[in-house]
Write a protein that holds these residues in place. Sequence first.
Motif, PDB file in Angstrom:
ATOM      1  N   LEU A   1       0.832  -1.209   0.000  1.00 55.86           N
ATOM      2  CA  LEU A   1       0.000   0.000   0.000  1.00 55.86           C
ATOM      3  C   LEU A   1       0.866   1.258   0.000  1.00 55.86           C
ATOM      4  O   LEU A   1       0.542   2.245  -0.673  1.00 55.86           O
ATOM      5  CB  LEU A   1      -0.937  -0.006   1.210  1.00 55.86           C
ATOM      6  N   LEU A   2       1.967   1.230   0.733  1.00 50.75           N
ATOM      7  CA  LEU A   2       2.887   2.370   0.748  1.00 50.75           C
ATOM      8  C   LEU A   2       3.517   2.577  -0.629  1.00 50.75           C
ATOM      9  O   LEU A   2       3.574   3.704  -1.142  1.00 50.75           O
ATOM     10  CB  LEU A   2       3.989   2.149   1.790  1.00 50.75           C
ATOM     11  N   ILE A   3       3.975   1.471  -1.219  1.00 54.49           N
ATOM     12  CA  ILE A   3       4.609   1.548  -2.538  1.00 54.49           C
ATOM     13  C   ILE A   3       3.612   2.036  -3.579  1.00 54.49           C
ATOM     14  O   ILE A   3       3.934   2.854  -4.444  1.00 54.49           O
ATOM     15  CB  ILE A   3       5.174   0.156  -2.951  1.00 54.49           C
ATOM     16  N   ASP A   4       2.378   1.550  -3.490  1.00 52.01           N
ATOM     17  CA  ASP A   4       1.341   1.965  -4.431  1.00 52.01           C
ATOM     18  C   ASP A   4       1.132   3.473  -4.358  1.00 52.01           C
ATOM     19  O   ASP A   4       0.924   4.139  -5.381  1.00 52.01           O
ATOM     20  CB  ASP A   4       0.026   1.238  -4.103  1.00 52.01           C
ATOM     21  N   ASN A   5       1.201   4.021  -3.162  1.00 51.69           N
ATOM     22  CA  ASN A   5       1.025   5.464  -2.978  1.00 51.69           C
ATOM     23  C   ASN A   5       2.242   6.247  -3.471  1.00 51.69           C
ATOM     24  O   ASN A   5       2.107   7.236  -4.198  1.00 51.69           O
ATOM     25  CB  ASN A   5       0.783   5.764  -1.494  1.00 51.69           C
ATOM     26  N   PHE A   6       3.449   5.772  -3.124  1.00 55.15           N
ATOM     27  CA  PHE A   6       4.667   6.518  -3.450  1.00 55.15           C
ATOM     28  C   PHE A   6       5.022   6.485  -4.933  1.00 55.15           C
ATOM     29  O   PHE A   6       5.523   7.470  -5.474  1.00 55.15           O
ATOM     30  CB  PHE A   6       5.850   5.978  -2.629  1.00 55.15           C
ATOM     31  N   THR A   7       4.796   5.339  -5.605  1.00 54.70           N
ATOM     32  CA  THR A   7       5.216   5.224  -7.010  1.00 54.70           C
ATOM     33  C   THR A   7       4.389   6.099  -7.954  1.00 54.70           C
ATOM     34  O   THR A   7       4.751   6.262  -9.118  1.00 54.70           O
ATOM     35  CB  THR A   7       5.148   3.759  -7.499  1.00 54.70           C
ATOM     36  N   LYS A   8       3.296   6.668  -7.451  1.00 54.95           N
ATOM     37  CA  LYS A   8       2.522   7.611  -8.268  1.00 54.95           C
ATOM     38  C   LYS A   8       3.230   8.964  -8.337  1.00 54.95           C
ATOM     39  O   LYS A   8       2.933   9.789  -9.179  1.00 54.95           O
ATOM     40  CB  LYS A   8       1.122   7.798  -7.670  1.00 54.95           C
TER      41      LYS A   8
END
Length: 307
Positions: free
Chosen positions: A175-182
Amino acid sequence: MTKTQLKANILLLLTAAIWGLAFVAQKVGAEHVGAFTYNGIRFALGSISLIPLILFLNKKKRENEETQNNDRDSLKLTVKAGIIAGCALFIATSLQQMGVMGTTAGKAGFITGLYMVIVPILGLFLKQKVNKSTWIGIVIAIIGLYLLSINEDFSISNGDLLVLIGSVGWAVHILLIDNFTKKIDPLKLSSVQFATCSILSLVMAIIFEDINMVGISGAMVSILYGGLLSVGVAYTLQVVAQKNAKPSHAAILLSMESVFGALGGAMFLGERIGARGLVGCILIFIAIIISQLKPSEKGSKDMVENI
């Protein structure tokens, strides 16, 4: 399916195989060094292995122009996000590696794969919608986990429990990666988070473990596999492949990681899962796939064509 999509799917399957066999490497590594030592060296190698690719892609980007101010802002955000994601990664990998010491590579692979079902549950707290197929997958996964890990006296082994808690950590990390990679470059983010995880692991290893060259030497092949192949090569393959693969294909192909973990455990470690556990594995695998099926807005016909 086009040739490009077929190649992408093959690369994703190869990625799943590398990740699945990493459970075998982790199991072997655990026989020689502590969990923190293993992860500390492994993720240091993983972080370093991404640097050549980052430099190569940076060179290309500069040709397309980008201001220095944007670069500085991006670097600050990347470091901040990388540290946060790295802390979550540290917790997930530490629990997983400690758990692997008390369970089989095959069981660890299937239990870890439950993060695909846990992600949408955690998403509820972020006000994300969960569709019917995901809820069906969750119920099937619970039944599968019971058959795979819960004993007749309703107890669960310490190893399985640690890997299960670790899978929650993986879900948070995703979930963190999904948010940051945007917002930032995924490769740079990965390199920073791997470095963060490595530093935290090595600090814990110095405090709690006996680090010696004999143990590191014995685990070196496993560490190299975990660092260079599982982290560096597999992550790069995933990034390259997912540009041309359908999201539904990618999710299902990557879920094969758990199957390759079980196959690797059987082939290289002589592990055996009883009939009850085998049914549990099959149910967990089905749950992982079902939880990834998202109904199309245009109707069920389109959904079938997209999968």
